[in-house]
Enzyme design. Sequence first.
Site, short mmCIF file in Angstrom:
data_model
loop_
_atom_site.label_atom_id
_atom_site.label_comp_id
_atom_site.label_asym_id
_atom_site.label_seq_id
_atom_site.Cartn_x
_atom_site.Cartn_y
_atom_site.Cartn_z
N GLY A 1 -3.36 51.39 0.89
CA GLY A 1 -4.56 50.59 0.62
C GLY A 1 -4.93 50.64 -0.84
N ASN A 2 -6.18 50.33 -1.14
CA ASN A 2 -6.66 50.39 -2.51
C ASN A 2 -8.12 50.84 -2.51
OD1 ASN A 2 -8.40 47.91 -2.32
ND2 ASN A 2 -6.40 46.93 -2.03
N HIS A 3 -8.71 50.93 -3.69
CA HIS A 3 -10.04 51.53 -3.84
C HIS A 3 -11.19 50.54 -3.73
CE1 HIS A 3 -8.27 55.36 -4.92
NE2 HIS A 3 -7.58 54.80 -5.90
N ALA B 1 -9.53 42.50 -2.31
CA ALA B 1 -8.37 43.12 -2.96
C ALA B 1 -7.28 43.27 -1.91
CB ALA B 1 -8.75 44.47 -3.56
#
Length: 398
Positions: free
Chosen positions: A210-212, A278
């Site tokens: 995933g991402n932040h 995102a």
Amino acid sequence: MSLQNKKIVLGITGSIAAYKAAILVRGLVKKGADVRVVMTPDATQFITPLTIGTLSKNPVISSYVQDHDQGIWNNHVELGMWGDLFLIAPCSANTLGKMVQGICDNVLMATFLSAKCPVMVAPAMDLDMYSHASTQSNLDILRSRGTEVIESESGELASGLEGQGRLSEPEHIIDHLEDYFRTANSLVGQRYLVTAGPTYESLDPVRFIGNHSSGKMGIAIANEVAKRGGKVELVLGPSSIEVKHPNITVHHVNSAVDMYEAATSLYDDCQVGIMAAAVSDYRPKDVSDQKIKKADDSITLELTKNPDIAESLGAKKRSDQKLIGFAMETENLLKNAKKKLTKKNFDLIVLNSLKTEGAGFKHDTNVVTFIGQNKTREFELKQKTEIAKDLVDEIISL
């Protein structure tokens, strides 16, 4: 005047900044607003109901009971239904906490919980209180529920310290209210698709790539559209932020494929699509049914490309639709963003960078550049809620 005949319920809480409420009330009345004031018991220690009542030309409510002997009560429910807007200024840290928790221990809180109209808060407190994690969390929660926050200003505080926490000046608050009523119903009849947050691509039942992203920017945009009367289809990846505005329908998703399916099915019925999420470009080719056990010192993952949501929507975009993209770049910022603008058939792209302090994932602030077909607009560091206003204004101008 945009405040002419507007019904404003003004809440005043226990803060030294309560003295500015007199200036605020006078300014609102001069603009033609009908102002009715409700005060907490602590607020009356800082400024008298007599002063506020004289300036507002209406009786001030500061307790549940109007006349004990005759059994007459102050009808907070009726007041909450009467107003076009409920403004709490100054709003103390204590009242912010009560608003989040729904604690109803005074007539102002009873009015807040009964309010059918939009609510705004103008916080006022010392800088350490304002910057405290609990205060900022409470503000975030209120924003996610549709409450608009008029940001505190920086300057000399009652403690003698310098910093953010001052009540926004009365003339600035009045400007804010005029801007609100000017745009309040500008998007009635419009439907927006907004994607927000990250996507999680599963490796096994417990792990993911995933991402932040927190979803703050996309949710701020959704709230801004909703406040202007538009309907929003919010396709939201995993996020801890609560979204409560009645004009927003939330479609919770996890993976990029989930988001693709939701967005492509919803876009046809929308006039505008805003791709603020995102989205993971790749996902694991094979997902294990069982938790992957630790064995060797390294592991090799084969990834496969996810569908490009924005490009797919750009390919099917009709002449009566707009599509707005986001680009987060770390190098060749303008060049790469302009490539995306053309390739994905965007009408506008919002460029942001990870290189500026206070910008990017998880922050409440960001630095962005709007890149259109024929013009570019750069903005300084500002709250994401303010960026959302700028973006919606820009979309309307398209």
